[in-house]
Design a protein around this motif. Sequence first.
Motif, PDB file in Angstrom:
ATOM      1  N   ASP A   1      11.626  22.664  -9.244  1.00 22.17           N
ATOM      2  CA  ASP A   1      12.606  23.585  -8.668  1.00 22.17           C
ATOM      3  C   ASP A   1      12.971  23.117  -7.259  1.00 22.17           C
ATOM      4  N   ARG A   2      13.894  23.832  -6.636  1.00 20.05           N
ATOM      5  CA  ARG A   2      14.417  23.404  -5.336  1.00 20.05           C
ATOM      6  C   ARG A   2      13.355  23.431  -4.243  1.00 20.05           C
ATOM      7  N   ASP A   3      12.381  24.335  -4.349  1.00 15.61           N
ATOM      8  CA  ASP A   3      11.333  24.397  -3.330  1.00 15.61           C
ATOM      9  C   ASP A   3      10.477  23.130  -3.342  1.00 15.61           C
ATOM     10  N   TYR A   4      10.135  22.671  -4.544  1.00 15.87           N
ATOM     11  CA  TYR A   4       9.354  21.436  -4.651  1.00 15.87           C
ATOM     12  C   TYR A   4      10.162  20.249  -4.124  1.00 15.87           C
ATOM     13  N   VAL A   5      11.445  20.206  -4.464  1.00 12.44           N
ATOM     14  CA  VAL A   5      12.292  19.103  -4.003  1.00 12.44           C
ATOM     15  C   VAL A   5      12.452  19.148  -2.489  1.00 12.44           C
ATOM     16  N   SER A   6      12.590  20.347  -1.947  1.00 10.87           N
ATOM     17  CA  SER A   6      12.696  20.491  -0.494  1.00 10.87           C
ATOM     18  C   SER A   6      11.446  19.948   0.196  1.00 10.87           C
ATOM     19  N   ASP A   7      10.279  20.267  -0.362  1.00 10.95           N
ATOM     20  CA  ASP A   7       9.032  19.711   0.177  1.00 10.95           C
ATOM     21  C   ASP A   7       9.013  18.190   0.018  1.00 10.95           C
ATOM     22  N   GLY A   8       9.532  17.723  -1.120  1.00 12.93           N
ATOM     23  CA  GLY A   8       9.557  16.287  -1.384  1.00 12.93           C
ATOM     24  C   GLY A   8      10.388  15.523  -0.373  1.00 12.93           C
ATOM     25  N   ILE A   9      11.484  16.117   0.080  1.00 16.40           N
ATOM     26  CA  ILE A   9      12.321  15.478   1.101  1.00 16.40           C
ATOM     27  C   ILE A   9      11.506  15.261   2.375  1.00 16.40           C
ATOM     28  N   PHE A  10      10.742  16.269   2.737  1.00 18.18           N
ATOM     29  CA  PHE A  10       9.886  16.209   3.925  1.00 18.18           C
ATOM     30  C   PHE A  10       8.893  15.049   3.806  1.00 18.18           C
ATOM     31  N   PHE A  11       8.237  14.950   2.646  1.00 18.29           N
ATOM     32  CA  PHE A  11       7.243  13.887   2.453  1.00 18.29           C
ATOM     33  C   PHE A  11       7.903  12.515   2.333  1.00 18.29           C
ATOM     34  N   ALA A  12       9.046  12.451   1.650  1.00 13.46           N
ATOM     35  CA  ALA A  12       9.728  11.166   1.448  1.00 13.46           C
ATOM     36  C   ALA A  12      10.135  10.537   2.771  1.00 13.46           C
ATOM     37  N   ASN A  13      10.400  11.369   3.753  1.00 12.96           N
ATOM     38  CA  ASN A  13      10.785  10.863   5.070  1.00 12.96           C
ATOM     39  C   ASN A  13       9.586  10.583   5.969  1.00 12.96           C
ATOM     40  N   GLY A  14       8.378  10.675   5.389  1.00 13.00           N
ATOM     41  CA  GLY A  14       7.170  10.298   6.120  1.00 13.00           C
ATOM     42  C   GLY A  14       6.697  11.299   7.141  1.00 13.00           C
ATOM     43  N   PHE A  15       7.060  12.586   6.948  1.00 15.36           N
ATOM     44  CA  PHE A  15       6.689  13.600   7.932  1.00 15.36           C
ATOM     45  C   PHE A  15       5.400  14.340   7.577  1.00 15.36           C
ATOM     46  N   GLY A  16       4.807  14.001   6.434  1.00 13.01           N
ATOM     47  CA  GLY A  16       3.610  14.712   6.009  1.00 13.01           C
ATOM     48  C   GLY A  16       2.375  14.284   6.784  1.00 13.01           C
ATOM     49  N   LYS A  17       1.351  15.124   6.699  1.00 12.45           N
ATOM     50  CA  LYS A  17       0.062  14.785   7.279  1.00 12.45           C
ATOM     51  C   LYS A  17      -0.658  13.862   6.310  1.00 12.45           C
ATOM     52  N   SER A  18      -1.118  12.740   6.789  1.00  9.27           N
ATOM     53  CA  SER A  18      -1.744  11.747   5.912  1.00  9.27           C
ATOM     54  C   SER A  18      -2.912  12.362   5.143  1.00  9.27           C
TER      55      SER A  18
ATOM     56  N   PRO B   1       0.821  -1.213   0.000  1.00  9.89           N
ATOM     57  CA  PRO B   1       0.000   0.000   0.000  1.00  9.89           C
ATOM     58  C   PRO B   1       0.855   1.263   0.000  1.00  9.89           C
ATOM     59  N   LEU B   2       0.353   2.288  -0.657  1.00 11.02           N
ATOM     60  CA  LEU B   2       1.012   3.584  -0.669  1.00 11.02           C
ATOM     61  C   LEU B   2       0.960   4.195   0.725  1.00 11.02           C
ATOM     62  N   ASP B   3       2.097   4.692   1.195  1.00 12.55           N
ATOM     63  CA  ASP B   3       2.160   5.379   2.480  1.00 12.55           C
ATOM     64  C   ASP B   3       1.661   6.803   2.263  1.00 12.55           C
ATOM     65  N   LEU B   4       0.467   7.101   2.743  1.00 13.10           N
ATOM     66  CA  LEU B   4      -0.161   8.390   2.472  1.00 13.10           C
ATOM     67  C   LEU B   4       0.518   9.551   3.189  1.00 13.10           C
ATOM     68  N   LYS B   5       1.396   9.259   4.144  1.00 10.34           N
ATOM     69  CA  LYS B   5       2.159  10.328   4.784  1.00 10.34           C
ATOM     70  C   LYS B   5       3.262  10.845   3.862  1.00 10.34           C
ATOM     71  N   LYS B   6       3.484  10.131   2.760  1.00  9.15           N
ATOM     72  CA  LYS B   6       4.491  10.548   1.790  1.00  9.15           C
ATOM     73  C   LYS B   6       3.865  11.303   0.619  1.00  9.15           C
ATOM     74  N   VAL B   7       2.607  11.712   0.800  1.00 12.73           N
ATOM     75  CA  VAL B   7       1.886  12.449  -0.237  1.00 12.73           C
ATOM     76  C   VAL B   7       1.339  13.736   0.363  1.00 12.73           C
ATOM     77  N   SER B   8       1.488  14.839  -0.347  1.00 10.93           N
ATOM     78  CA  SER B   8       0.988  16.122   0.137  1.00 10.93           C
ATOM     79  C   SER B   8      -0.529  16.092   0.284  1.00 10.93           C
ATOM     80  N   ALA B   9      -1.024  16.681   1.365  1.00 10.19           N
ATOM     81  CA  ALA B   9      -2.469  16.741   1.600  1.00 10.19           C
ATOM     82  C   ALA B   9      -3.173  17.615   0.568  1.00 10.19           C
ATOM     83  N   ASP B  10      -2.419  18.438  -0.153  1.00 15.58           N
ATOM     84  CA  ASP B  10      -2.994  19.315  -1.179  1.00 15.58           C
ATOM     85  C   ASP B  10      -3.071  18.648  -2.548  1.00 15.58           C
ATOM     86  N   SER B  11      -2.651  17.403  -2.646  1.00 18.43           N
ATOM     87  CA  SER B  11      -2.584  16.735  -3.947  1.00 18.43           C
ATOM     88  C   SER B  11      -3.970  16.499  -4.537  1.00 18.43           C
TER      89      SER B  11
END
Length: 303
Positions: A150-167, A20-30
Amino acid sequence: MKIFYALALISTPFFASAKPLDLKKVSADSNWIMHMNFDSVRNSEIGIFMEDAFENMPEVQRKVLKVQEKYGIHPMKISSFTMFGTGEKHKGIGILEGGINAEIVSGFAQSKDSIEGSKVGENTIFSSQKGRRPMAFTALENGKMIFGPDRDYVSDGIFFANGFGKSIELHPIHQSLTGLLVDPGFLFFANVKNVMEVVEFNEWGRSMADKIDSCGMVIGDQNGELKLVALLKTTSIEVSEPIENMVRGGLAMMEMKAGKDSNTEQILNSYQVTREGKIIRVEVGISNSFLIDRIKKEIKKSV
């Protein structure tokens, strides 16, 4: 080129049985999500065949090794790939997990004059303006690689990739997709209604999007078939029937066209279109044995 085609066949995710996809690795705004998982590909009927074929293709193995040594990416060890975004054109985040050697990736990026690096915390994000559109990426020490415009998107991606996002809160269609197949290897979902708020469609595109609330698709291995199941929720019952008929007609034409060619007559092993209220469900099955035969032919061309 043929070698890379064979490599693509071997590493394709559509035969995988996915976790299953880990939903904490996906932005809540998606408003759209695509997830592919490569981990269980070797356990499926087609996956076992392809792994055996790879073992008997030394030239392809050498190509894989060269990719690994030069770029720091081992295609055969990639675990999963997830992409998501709001729907804004050419903007989203991609997360590749597994098979990444951060040291080699960084070394390759630093060797290119067209790629610039900048520090964001402990990570170096590389950016390039070369090509059709800007791109940025970084490789993490935990074997993950993040992509974005751009770097801002990648910076956000690092946050999500490490599972720190809100599901992310699942849309009803997305929720339904998760139960259609046992361990699907591919999942796509789009909240079309929300996407329309951030995307400028042309006249034809808007006329179609106005009729669709949301849609999604899963692909997985089931009962000897590569099974595709899609759900489409229309904006009203009035438009659901003509869309259902359009889908039925398209599949019937595909079946008729395939039946005229002995090489493709088995491509549609089964298909079904049903509708309940505003929701249209489409199921398509392709025989695993048919796919294996086609893959064998492509492999022969590549060696």
